[in-house]
Design an enzyme around this catalytic site. Structure first.
Site, PDB file in Angstrom:
ATOM      1  CE1 TYR A 107      17.730  42.155 -33.633  1.00 60.09           C
ATOM      2  CE2 TYR A 107      18.310  42.082 -31.156  1.00 60.09           C
ATOM      3  CZ  TYR A 107      17.529  42.579 -32.001  1.00 60.09           C
ATOM      4  OH  TYR A 107      16.572  43.325 -31.853  1.00 60.09           O
ATOM      5  CB  SER A 145      17.830  45.497 -29.314  1.00 59.30           C
ATOM      6  OG  SER A 145      17.829  44.337 -28.323  1.00 59.30           O
TER       7      SER A 145
END
Length: 338
Positions: free
Chosen positions: A154, A129
């Site tokens: 995350y 990501s």
């Protein structure tokens, strides 16, 4: 069919579109997804249905954390390649639900690595990501940059995935490629992401909550561009790059291990207020904007440097924002009947 590709997260936004493309070109696809209720399962089932109608598709409903179920899927279908897209997603959700991210994104990923190692998988491609860049202030974000200061759990789990993948590439010769996705949007998107949230409120004529006073920018990347990038990388297994030993060494590859990391982004960041304006134009309605401070875990700006991806695969995303939003709104009108 000589190529069987296991796609985890196959009922997800990217996974369903990728699975469809792989089937179109003649690959056998094994979809693996828990169909959890992080967002509406009905949307996941709707994405999945056209895939289930095709002869080359098989589906396993299970979590990545379920090691026995994952092992059974590998032993039954013998995948030659794996694309790991399953994860607990969402930056803000991770602030209140950290254990969900460790379970799905860390424990689940080690299960994927172990299965790939023991079943002789030719190439593991996995979703990282843009959030791994965290507090980096230098733009555009390059895979050559250090990513040691994540600002959400995350992001930390995605960085952990990259480190774990490198370890398996180094120790066991498993070719791995990590893809740092930048703000994916388009038809069949995720309801927890801003494009979906904005569309829902604009259609309803409701005010929009716009964080960081609308000043932050995102490298919005259209779904088909993301999928094309995944396929280009999937077909090019990672290999050692002796040139990366030069000082300073390239963090996105290895001199001795079959390991790669790429950005996949549009390379044209757009301020959030401009994104909303284009969406309002497509819908034909203006709404009130409630300008709010930045939320914990968010970063001010993202911008992908995609030179490594372009150099190695001859490809980089290029769908204009106006085109992508128009396609998304057309799908949204049809799917929700608005």
């Amino acid at each position: 069919m000589n190529t069987t590709i296991l796609v985890t997260g196959a009922a997800g936004f990217i996974g369903a579109r990728l699975s469809a493309r792989l089937l179109e070109r003649g690959d056998a696809v094994v979809g693996y997804d828990s169909l959890n209720d992080y967002y509406e399962p009905a949307l996941k089932l709707a994405r999945l249905q056209p895939l289930r109608d095709q002869a080359g598709f098989r589906f396993v409903q299970a979590q990545l954390e379920d090691r026995d179920a994952l092992e059974k899927a590998f032993a039954t279908f013998h995948p030659t390649h794996v694309v790991n897209l399953a994860a607990q997603a969402g930056v803000r959700y991770s602030v209140e639900n950290p254990r969900a991210y460790v379970n799905a994104n860390v424990v689940g990923f080690i299960n994927v690595l172990e299965a790939c190692r023991h079943h002789g998988v030719a190439h593991l491609v996995y979703a990282s990501s843009s959030s791994v860049y965290g507090a980096n202030a230098k733009l555009p974000f390059s895979v050559r940059d250090a990513v040691d200061h994540p600002v959400s759990l995350y992001a930390a789990t995605k960085k952990a995935n990259e480190l774990m993948a490198h370890t398996y590439s180094h120790l066991f010769g498993l070719p791995t490629t990590g893809l740092r996705f930048f703000t994916v949007y388009g038809p069949w998107g995720r309801p927890d992401m801003s494009p979906f949230l904005f569309a829902r409120r604009i259609f309803a004529g409701e005010p929009l909550q716009v964080f960081n006073h609308g000043r932050h920018s995102r490298d919005f990347t259209y779904i088909d561009d993301i999928v094309e990038g995944v396929i280009r990388v999937l077909d090019r297994p990672a290999a050692p790059d002796p040139a990366s030993v030069a000082a300073p060494p390239h963090p996105g590859r290895s001199a001795t291990a079959p390991y790669r990391v790429y950005n996949i982004g549009n390379d044209h960041p757009v301020e959030l207020l401009r994104y909303i304006e284009v969406m309002e134009d497509c819908i034909g309605r203006r709404v009130e904007k409630q300008l709010l401070p930045m939320q914990p875990g968010d970063v001010p700006d993202t911008h992908a440097d995609v030179e490594d991806l372009r150099a190695d695969t001859g490809y980089a995303p290029d769908t204009p924002l106006e085109t992508g939003i128009a396609r998304f709104i057309e799908w949204y009108r049809g799917y929700y009947g608005v």
